[in-house]
Design an enzyme around this catalytic site. Sequence first.
Site, PDB file in Angstrom:
ATOM      1  CG  PHE A  68      -2.210   0.759   1.095  1.00 29.31           C
ATOM      2  CD1 PHE A  68      -2.954   0.708  -0.172  1.00 29.31           C
ATOM      3  CD2 PHE A  68      -2.532   1.710   2.243  1.00 29.31           C
ATOM      4  CE1 PHE A  68      -4.343   1.444  -0.081  1.00 29.31           C
ATOM      5  CE2 PHE A  68      -3.784   2.477   2.111  1.00 29.31           C
ATOM      6  CZ  PHE A  68      -4.551   2.184   0.798  1.00 29.31           C
ATOM      7  N   GLY A  80      12.689  12.918  -7.995  1.00 32.82           N
ATOM      8  CA  GLY A  80      12.018  11.733  -7.482  1.00 32.82           C
ATOM      9  C   GLY A  80      12.083  10.478  -8.752  1.00 32.82           C
ATOM     10  CG  ASP A 126      14.436  -0.711 -13.722  1.00 35.63           C
ATOM     11  OD1 ASP A 126      13.550  -1.307 -12.634  1.00 35.63           O
ATOM     12  OD2 ASP A 126      14.030  -0.340 -14.546  1.00 35.63           O
ATOM     13  CE  LYS A 173      11.323  -1.373 -15.493  1.00 38.97           C
ATOM     14  NZ  LYS A 173      11.579   0.027 -15.682  1.00 38.97           N
ATOM     15  N   GLY A 219       5.504   5.742 -12.270  1.00 36.94           N
ATOM     16  CA  GLY A 219       4.594   6.646 -11.788  1.00 36.94           C
ATOM     17  C   GLY A 219       3.401   6.048 -11.054  1.00 36.94           C
TER      18      GLY A 219
HETATM   19  N1  LIG Z   1       6.406   3.265  -8.429  1.00 38.00           N
HETATM   20  C1  LIG Z   1       6.391   3.077  -9.870  1.00 38.00           C
HETATM   21  O1  LIG Z   1       6.307   3.995 -10.647  1.00 38.00           O
HETATM   22  C2  LIG Z   1       6.521   1.750 -10.327  1.00 38.00           C
HETATM   23  C3  LIG Z   1       6.411   1.354 -11.623  1.00 38.00           C
HETATM   24  C4  LIG Z   1       6.455  -0.047 -12.048  1.00 38.00           C
HETATM   25  C5  LIG Z   1       6.415  -0.962 -11.029  1.00 38.00           C
HETATM   26  N2  LIG Z   1       6.611  -0.734  -9.764  1.00 38.00           N
HETATM   27  C6  LIG Z   1       6.709  -1.969  -8.894  1.00 38.00           C
HETATM   28  O2  LIG Z   1       5.476  -1.926  -7.993  1.00 38.00           O
HETATM   29  C7  LIG Z   1       5.920  -2.361  -6.683  1.00 38.00           C
HETATM   30  C8  LIG Z   1       5.362  -1.196  -5.790  1.00 38.00           C
HETATM   31  O3  LIG Z   1       6.195  -0.102  -5.995  1.00 38.00           O
HETATM   32  P1  LIG Z   1       5.784   1.358  -5.091  1.00 38.00           P
HETATM   33  O4  LIG Z   1       6.564   2.278  -5.901  1.00 38.00           O
HETATM   34  O5  LIG Z   1       4.430   1.275  -4.822  1.00 38.00           O
HETATM   35  O6  LIG Z   1       6.740   1.034  -3.918  1.00 38.00           O
HETATM   36  P2  LIG Z   1       6.533   1.649  -2.364  1.00 38.00           P
HETATM   37  O7  LIG Z   1       5.981   2.969  -2.499  1.00 38.00           O
HETATM   38  O8  LIG Z   1       7.801   1.167  -1.554  1.00 38.00           O
HETATM   39  O9  LIG Z   1       5.410   0.611  -1.553  1.00 38.00           O
HETATM   40  C9  LIG Z   1       5.603  -0.525  -1.361  1.00 38.00           C
HETATM   41  C10 LIG Z   1       4.596  -1.129  -0.271  1.00 38.00           C
HETATM   42  O10 LIG Z   1       4.814  -2.591   0.093  1.00 38.00           O
HETATM   43  C11 LIG Z   1       5.104  -2.635   1.478  1.00 38.00           C
HETATM   44  N3  LIG Z   1       5.986  -3.586   2.038  1.00 38.00           N
HETATM   45  C12 LIG Z   1       7.026  -3.418   2.196  1.00 38.00           C
HETATM   46  N4  LIG Z   1       7.712  -4.559   2.634  1.00 38.00           N
HETATM   47  C13 LIG Z   1       6.681  -5.357   2.901  1.00 38.00           C
HETATM   48  C14 LIG Z   1       6.524  -6.587   3.240  1.00 38.00           C
HETATM   49  N5  LIG Z   1       7.868  -7.442   3.704  1.00 38.00           N
HETATM   50  N6  LIG Z   1       5.566  -7.295   3.333  1.00 38.00           N
HETATM   51  C15 LIG Z   1       4.306  -6.611   2.954  1.00 38.00           C
HETATM   52  N7  LIG Z   1       4.431  -5.293   2.599  1.00 38.00           N
HETATM   53  C16 LIG Z   1       5.574  -4.675   2.426  1.00 38.00           C
HETATM   54  C17 LIG Z   1       5.123  -1.083   2.251  1.00 38.00           C
HETATM   55  O11 LIG Z   1       4.863  -1.045   3.582  1.00 38.00           O
HETATM   56  P3  LIG Z   1       4.877   0.405   3.961  1.00 38.00           P
HETATM   57  O12 LIG Z   1       3.931   1.305   3.380  1.00 38.00           O
HETATM   58  O13 LIG Z   1       4.515   0.209   5.469  1.00 38.00           O
HETATM   59  O14 LIG Z   1       6.380   0.793   3.794  1.00 38.00           O
HETATM   60  C18 LIG Z   1       4.519  -0.313   1.037  1.00 38.00           C
HETATM   61  O15 LIG Z   1       3.074  -0.160   1.433  1.00 38.00           O
HETATM   62  C19 LIG Z   1       7.464  -2.492  -6.784  1.00 38.00           C
HETATM   63  O16 LIG Z   1       7.529  -3.888  -6.959  1.00 38.00           O
HETATM   64  C20 LIG Z   1       7.854  -1.824  -7.903  1.00 38.00           C
HETATM   65  O17 LIG Z   1       8.935  -2.319  -8.474  1.00 38.00           O
HETATM   66  C21 LIG Z   1       6.667   0.536  -9.615  1.00 38.00           C
END
Ligand SMILES: NC(=O)c1ccc[n+]([C@@H]2O[C@H](COP(=O)([O-])OP(=O)(O)OC[C@H]3O[C@@H](n4cnc5c(N)ncnc54)[C@H](OP(=O)(O)O)[C@@H]3O)[C@@H](O)[C@H]2O)c1
Length: 357
Positions: free
Chosen positions: A8, A207, A221, A225, A318
């Site tokens: 989340f 960011g 990365d 992909k 994003g």
């Molecule tokens: N952001 C992007 O633009 C983007 C694009 C493509 C793919 N992705 C992929 O999408 C995924 C999420 O990205 P994000 O940017 O949303 O990351 P993020 O903001 O770091 O969110 C990760 C979430 O996972 C939770 N988490 C961390 N460790 C955990 C565990 N051991 N068990 C359960 N929950 C856990 C975190 O908890 P807390 O909130 O308590 O820290 C947070 O809610 C990643 O795999 C990333 O590579 C992201």
Amino acid sequence: MRLVLAGFGVVGQSFARILMAQEKELALTHGLVPQVVGIMDSSGWLIDEHGIDLRKALKSKKESGRVTAKARKEEPSRNAADVIRDLEAEVLIEATPTNFKTGEPGFSHMKAAFESRKHVVTCNKGPLSIAYYALHELARHNGVQLRFSGAVGGGTPILDFGKTCSMGDQLTGIRGILNGTCNYILTRMEGEGVSFEEALEEAQKAGYAEADPSLDIDGFDTAVKLVITANHLLLSKAGMKDVKVRGIRGISSNDVLKAKSAGKAVRLIASASPEKGLVVEPTVIDREHPLCISGANNAVEFECRYSGPKVIIGKGAGGPETASSLLRDLLEIRGKINGPTAALPAYRMGGVSGGWS
Ligand SMILES: NC(=O)c1ccc[n+]([C@@H]2O[C@H](COP(=O)([O-])OP(=O)(O)OC[C@H]3O[C@@H](n4cnc5c(N)ncnc54)[C@H](OP(=O)(O)O)[C@@H]3O)[C@@H](O)[C@H]2O)c1
């Protein structure tokens, strides 16, 4: 359709916001009435079998940093897989952090979902790059689907576009820019003549890059992909060990400006071809080439045997962008289970001119 949301953070919260914002449209145009019954972050679980109030969950996360505040709580690390297995739901949305070495915790979450006959939608690259075929096999064995269009390209449907290109044709090669951070850095270096270090610092401030940006700038990365793309579209049996990787760390302003003065540009290009295999390396390309995009974007060219090259360009990351891919995948699953639902006439009429009111 009951959903479990693992993760989340940026993407998970964006997904919740889109579900709320699109509630009526999802129901009327797609017949989808999603109900989130479990949300997990690193603090534990928020569970409500009757459907979580997403507005409250987002508020709690914003105010306390935890999704579990004032709610039933479980230890995520201890029994996350058990909770996923036990929850009555149809789909797991997996958006926990990517781990390129072990694929955890995402891998265990997905495995638990499949074993309890839940579909999985994910944007988590780690498990896919490590266990692409094992995950598909598990899904198939349990009669459920695995979808991951957000894992490559964020909200830009690179994998879906490539799949469409390959229908009735044959992909003979793929090449493109799969990491927006590197592209941003190279664009800044050629545009303003800033050094690599300055451009990287800017990317971090904007960011785009992580505090530890090595996964981006050293090409890992992009390579991850590329592995997912090649396995999905070229039916390669590739892993990270099969990719020749060189990032942009060694690129100097001089290299970039020399290419510029010759009407060219340096870009971090990932390519998959029968001749050269899987390669990620800084490459000099014509400024007129469609892949020569600027800023934090992604672009991929699919070479098709009969119909020639096709290019898709868009934002590569994003929160809302990636969350839209999760939703797109969810709708695909829903369509496969129930068949396509035509828009209701009332929506079609209102949707064109007047919106919802
Ligand atoms: N952001 C992007 O633009 C983007 C694009 C493509 C793919 N992705 C992929 O999408 C995924 C999420 O990205 P994000 O940017 O949303 O990351 P993020 O903001 O770091 O969110 C990760 C979430 O996972 C939770 N988490 C961390 N460790 C955990 C565990 N051991 N068990 C359960 N929950 C856990 C975190 O908890 P807390 O909130 O308590 O820290 C947070 O809610 C990643 O795999 C990333 O590579 C992201």
